[in-house]
Write a protein that holds these residues in place. Structure first.
Motif, PDB file in Angstrom:
ATOM      1  N   ASP A  61       0.820  -1.218   0.000  1.00 38.73           N
ATOM      2  CA  ASP A  61       0.000   0.000   0.000  1.00 38.73           C
ATOM      3  C   ASP A  61       0.857   1.274   0.000  1.00 38.73           C
ATOM      4  O   ASP A  61       0.340   2.365   0.246  1.00 38.73           O
ATOM      5  N   VAL A  62       2.152   1.166  -0.281  1.00 36.64           N
ATOM      6  CA  VAL A  62       3.030   2.343  -0.213  1.00 36.64           C
ATOM      7  C   VAL A  62       2.534   3.446  -1.164  1.00 36.64           C
ATOM      8  O   VAL A  62       2.237   3.189  -2.340  1.00 36.64           O
ATOM      9  N   VAL A  63       2.440   4.666  -0.649  1.00 39.17           N
ATOM     10  CA  VAL A  63       1.962   5.789  -1.473  1.00 39.17           C
ATOM     11  C   VAL A  63       3.110   6.250  -2.376  1.00 39.17           C
ATOM     12  O   VAL A  63       4.215   6.531  -1.894  1.00 39.17           O
ATOM     13  N   HIS A  64       2.847   6.290  -3.681  1.00 39.03           N
ATOM     14  CA  HIS A  64       3.922   6.595  -4.615  1.00 39.03           C
ATOM     15  C   HIS A  64       3.385   7.253  -5.878  1.00 39.03           C
ATOM     16  O   HIS A  64       2.183   7.169  -6.165  1.00 39.03           O
ATOM     17  N   TYR A  65       4.280   7.900  -6.629  1.00 38.59           N
ATOM     18  CA  TYR A  65       3.937   8.508  -7.915  1.00 38.59           C
ATOM     19  C   TYR A  65       5.027   8.125  -8.912  1.00 38.59           C
ATOM     20  O   TYR A  65       6.214   8.340  -8.640  1.00 38.59           O
TER      21      TYR A  65
END
Ligand SMILES: Cc1cc2nc3c(=O)[nH]c(=O)nc-3n(C[C@H](O)[C@H](O)[C@H](O)COP(=O)(O)OP(=O)(O)OC[C@H]3O[C@@H](n4cnc5c(N)ncnc54)[C@H](O)[C@@H]3O)c2cc1C
Length: 446
Positions: free
Chosen positions: A365-369
Motif C-alpha cells: 500500500d506504499v503511497v507513490h507517484y
C-alpha cells in the motif's frame, strides 16, 4: 549598537567609466549589466539600466570595461563626486527599485536575535546583521563580511532553515523591495520582483492584478529571493513553471549576473543554487512570466473538493483557487506564528524502479507517484507515519499530529534536539523501508 560604513574592499565590480566629451557616467555591474547616468537639464540625472541581451550590446560593455574608444576610467570616489553633483530622476521603469548609487543606508546591528526571524523559533543570535535594500547594499555587506573576515549567510524569511548554533559572522537580511512590470502584450505579463518581497504578498498582488499562474503557490512562507533556491512548489505548480530569469550578485566579485531558466537547472526542490553554485550568489530580483488567461490548475490534492465546499466549483476564478489553497493549507499545516516549524522537513524520496519494487514487495500500500524519468517518488509523510512517528513528542520537539512530514518546535528547544529527532526518523525509515530520507530544510551551523 551600530557600526558605521566601513572602507569598502575593492571588488571586481562595479567598475566606473565616463564618456569623454560628455557628462554621462557609467557603473559596469557585471559583464552584461551597465547602469548609465545621463545628464538631464542643468541639475538632474536620468538613470538607465542596460542588459546586454544581444552581441553588439555585450561588445559595447566589453569596450567600456577595457576603456577602449572614448571611455575613461573613474575611481569610485571620482564617480561618487560626479553623481552627487546632480539629482537623480528615476525613470518610470525603476519605480520601486532603489537605484540610488550613493545610498548605503545599511549598517550592522550586533548580537542580532534570530529566533523571531526564523519560523522554527529556535534561540540563536548572529554576531552582526546588515539589512540590505539595494544592489549597492548587497555589495556593501559583502565587502563588510570580507573586510572583517566574517562568514556570511543570507536570510530571507527564515522559513527553510534550522539554526544549530549562533552564527559567528554576518547575516545579510534581504530587504530589496519593488515590483515592476517589464513587458505586457495581450495576455502575457512579465514582472520583476525584489528578492526581499514577501512571497505570499507577491502571489496575491499578481492574482489581484489578473497576472495568473502563481495562485497554487499561495501562502508559502518566505521571500521571493529564496523561491528559486529550492524551486518552491505546491498543489501541482512549481516556481519553474512561471520563472523567466533571476539576477544575482556574485559573492566574491560583486558582479551582477542574469540566470535564465535553463541555467538554473530546476528540479524537485532543487536548483543550481543548492548544488554546484551553492553559497556563491545573492539573488536580488526574480522575473516571472504570467498569463491573464492561464488555465486553472485544480486537479491536485483537495482543490476541487474545497472549491465545491466554497460553492464556486462551476465558476471558480484564479482568486478562488488561491483561496482554496489557503483554506487547505491552514487546515493541514501548523501556523509558524503559533507553533515553530519549517514546513516539510524532508523531501519526498525519489528512487529507482528496482528499489521501488523491493519496497512494494513488503508494503503493497506504499503511497507513490511514477515519474516520467522512470523513477518513483514516495510520500515521505506516509513513510514517517507508517513508522509510527506522527504526533510523537519528546520535550520541546515533535512530529506534527496532522502532517508527519513537519517537525515542530514547542519552544525552549535547540536546533541540535530537532536535528537528533530528524536523524532518529531517518534511521528508522531506513531500517523499516530501506529508503533514505533527505532533509529539505537547510541546516545552519551543524
Ligand atoms: C508552514 C510552512 C509551509 C511551507 N510550505 C512549503 C511548500 O508548500 N513548498 C515549498 O517549496 N516550501 C515550503 N516551505 C518552505 C519555505 O517556505 C520555502 O523554502 C521558502 O522559499 C523559504 O524562503 P525564505 O525566504 O524563508 O528562505 P530562508 O529560510 O531565509 O533561506 C532559505 C535558504 O535560501 C538562502 N537564501 C535566502 N534568500 C536568498 C537570496 N536572496 N539569495 C541567495 N540565497 C538566499 C538562505 O541562505 C538559505 O540557505 C514551507 C515552510 C513553512 C514554514
Amino acid at each position: 549598537m551600530r557600526c558605521e560604513l566601513a572602507r569598502a574592499m575593492e571588488m571586481t565590480f562595479p567598475k566606473y567609466r565616463k564618456l569623454a566629451g560628455s557628462n554621462s557616467v557609467y557603473a559596469i555591474e557585471g559583464t552584461h549589466h551597465v547602469t548609465e547616468w545621463q545628464p538631464m537639464g542643468s541639475e538632474g540625472w536620468i538613470v538607465h539600466r542596460h542588459f546586454a541581451s544581444d552581441y553588439p550590446r555585450f561588445v559595447w560593455i566589453r569596450e567600456m570595461e577595457q576603456c577602449s574608444g572614448d571611455f575613461e576610467s573613474l575611481t569610485s570616489n571620482e564617480w561618487k563626486e560626479l553623481i552627487a553633483a546632480r539629482h537623480e530622476h528615476q525613470p518610470t521603469e525603476a519605480i520601486g527599485r532603489n537605484l540610488d548609487p550613493l545610498s548605503h543606508p545599511e549598517e550592522c546591528s550586533f548580537n542580532w536575535a534570530m529566533a523571531e526571524r526564523t519560523t522554527f523559533g529556535v534561540e540563536a543570535s548572529a554576531r552582526a546583521c546588515a539589512e540590505v535594500r539595494s544592489d549597492a547594499g548587497v555589495r556593501w555587506a559583502l565587502c563588510e563580511a570580507q573586510r572583517q573576515t566574517w562568514p556570511l549567510m543570507i536570510l530571507g524569511g527564515g522559513s527553510n532553515i534550522l539554526m544549530h548554533s549562533d552564527w559567528p559572522g554576518l547575516v545579510m537580511h534581504m530587504n530589496i523591495r519593488g515590483v515592476e512590470v517589464i513587458y505586457e502584450e495581450g495576455n502575457v505579463v512579465h514582472a520583476t520582483v525584489g528578492a526581499g518581497e514577501n512571497w505570499h504578498d507577491w502571489v496575491m498582488l499578481a492574482t489581484q492584478n489578473g497576472w495568473h499562474g502563481l495562485e497554487n503557490l499561495a501562502l508559502i512562507p518566505g521571500s521571493v529571493g529564496a523561491s528559486p533556491m529550492q524551486n518552491i512548489g505546491a498543489y501541482g505548480v512549481e516556481l519553474k513553471d512561471r520563472f523567466l530569469w533571476l539576477e544575482a550578485i556574485n559573492r566574491e566579485t560583486g558582479a551582477l549576473q542574469r540566470f535564465d531558466h535553463e541555467v538554473c537547472q530546476f528540479g524537485y526542490r532543487q536548483s543550481i543554487f543548492k548544488a554546484e553554485e551553492r553559497e556563491r550568489w545573492v539573488i536580488v530580483r526574480v522575473a516571472f512570466a504570467l498569463d491573464r488567461d492561464a488555465p486553472l490548475c485544480t486537479e491536485y490534492g483537495a482543490i476541487q473538493s474545497e472549491l465545491e465546499a466554497m460553492g464556486v466549483a462551476e465558476s471558480a476564478t484564479h482568486f478562488d483557487v488561491a483561496q482554496a489553497v489557503m483554506n487547505i493549507r491552514r487546515s493541514k499545516l501548523p501556523d509558524p506564528n503559533e507553533l515553530g516549524n519549517a514546513g516539510s522537513f524532508f523531501k519526498n524520496p525519489v528512487i529507482s524502479r528496482e528499489a521501488f519494487q523491493k519496497v512494494l514487495a513488503n508494503h503493497p500500500d506504499v503511497v507513490h507517484y511514477a515519474l516520467e524519468s522512470g523513477q518513483v517518488k514516495l510520500a515521505a509523510g506516509w513513510l514517517i507515519e507508517q513508522a509510527g512517528w506522527k504526533g510523537y513528542r519528546k520535550g520541546s520537539c515533535g512530529v506534527h499530529d496532522r502532517q508527519a512530514l513537519v517537525l515542530v518546535h514547542y519552544g525552549g528547544g535547540t536546533g541540535a534536539e530537532l536535528w537528533n529527532l530528524a536523524q532518529s526518523i531517518m534511521e528508522d525509515v531506513k531500517l523499516k523501508f530501506g529508503v533514505q530520507l533527505e532533509p529539505e530544510v537547510n541546516q545552519v551551523g551543524v
